[in-house]
Design an enzyme around this catalytic site. Structure first.
Site: not given
Ligand code: ATP
Ligand code: LTN
Length: 326
Positions: A113, A193, A196
């Protein structure tokens, strides 16, 4: 004997997708039958990446509504927004004083992130807040997808360190990770994966997607240049991913799927997958449409009141241990 306690959380940003459902939320719903369940929309975690306040408020409400539509039952489980229960942040602070920065530096989700969105102190200490969520209620088990395994290990380490230093306070929580569906992959890149935060919406199916969108997404899913439907993650990740999805919605085993679709070509298999997903998600869309926002708001506020009532005495125990009693 008292029932064991389950805690889990989900971030309210972006829409809830098939990966969230198959990896975690299915278990959230199922576990309600046997456990004392506490489920939290972790809005404090979500603001560790920049958010527009007005849009965030709407998304948070929608996430709560999806959870209710999927079968999180406020008569059986606690459901609330994390920010409405200040004890989460209090315990996070205490745990941060025993967390090692060396271990936090190794958190892979933080690294990913921070590479994408830039770093801040909240993003860095995100796993400590997650540990606080779980330990606040002395949870025994935590239903999550595989990507949260490392955070669960940190949680257990913090619990052990606290117990060793201040006395036995926290049980060591066990992750509950499904055998199939623990890591649903992107439909556009079966090595990543389903997420969102992936900028390409074609990689995911949302719980509230309409049937035409679901069919289109599954039909265009990236596979390989062969034609045989076979469960082989190494050579055929795209097909293996669709097989897991199909299996979870229909109950068919991998062998049964291979027997039924093996040499029939990918087109026929994808159609069957799409129909299984459409049928599996339809009840959630219906339930979502039937819920009104005022009712959702009331449920979430009542949940917060009940969660605070339970959190206060737990937190007093922690304060006593560390020498912060009234
Ligand atoms: P994302 O990476 O999709 O942007 P996230 O993983 O950061 O979202 P949450 O939405 O909070 O965060 O995840 C809620 C739950 O869904 C967690 O238990 C997580 O492990 C699980 N989960 C998320 N993505 C997947 C996936 N692709 N497959 C299986 N489980 C998943
Ligand atoms: N970090 C998790 C969300 C999360 C969570 C929790 C999961 C926050 N607190 C407590 C389980 C228990 C995620 O990104 N998926």
């Amino acid at each position: 004997m008292a029932r064991q306690r389950v805690f889990s959380g989900i971030q309210p940003t972006g829409n809830i997708h098939l990966g969230n459902y198959l990896g975690a939320l299915r278990n959230w719903v199922a576990l309600q039958a046997d456990y004392d369940c506490i489920y939290c929309v972790v809005d404090l975690h979500a603001i560790t990446v920049p958010q527009d306040p007005a849009a965030f408020l709407v998304e948070r409400g929608n996430a709560a509504k999806v959870l209710l539509a999927m079968g999180v039952d406020p008569r059986r489980s606690l459901l609330y927004y994390q920010s409405r229960v200040p004890q989460h942040a209090e315990l996070a602070w205490i745990l941060s004083t025993i967390a090692s920065t060396g271990q936090l530096n190794r958190m892979t989700q933080f690294k990913e992130k921070a590479d994408k969105a830039g770093s801040n102190l909240g993003l860095y200490s995100y796993p400590v807040l997650m540990a606080a969520d779980i330990l606040l209620f002395r949870a025994d088990a935590v239903p999550v997808g595989e990507d949260q395994k490392q955070h669960l290990e940190l949680t257990r380490d913090l619990a052990e360190r606290f117990n060793a230093r201040f006395g036995e306070e926290f049980p060591l929580p066990e992750p509950i990770i499904p055998k199939t569906g623990a890591r649903v992959m992107s439909l556009q890149d079966p090595t990543a994966k389903m997420s969102k935060s992936d900028p390409d919406p074609a990689g995911r199916v949302l719980i509230l997607d309409d049937p035409a969108t679901i069919r289109r997404r599954v039909k265009r899913a990236v596979t390989d240049s062969e034609t045989e439907v076979r469960y082989d993650w190494e050579k055929k990740a795209g097909i293996a991913n669709l097989m897991e999805v199909y299996s979870l919605f229909t109950g068919a085993s991998m062998q049964q799927i291979e027997a039924e679709f093996g040499s029939g070509g990918y087109g026929r298999f994808k159609e069957a997958v799409a129909e299984a997903v459409v049928a599996g998600l339809a009840p959630f869309r219906e339930a979502y449409d039937a819920l009104d926002d005022a009712a959702v708001h009331r449920i979430m506020e009542e949940g917060a009141v009940a969660a605070r009532d339970r959190a206060v005495p737990f937190m007093e125990g922690v304060f006593r241990r560390v020498g912060l009693s009234a």
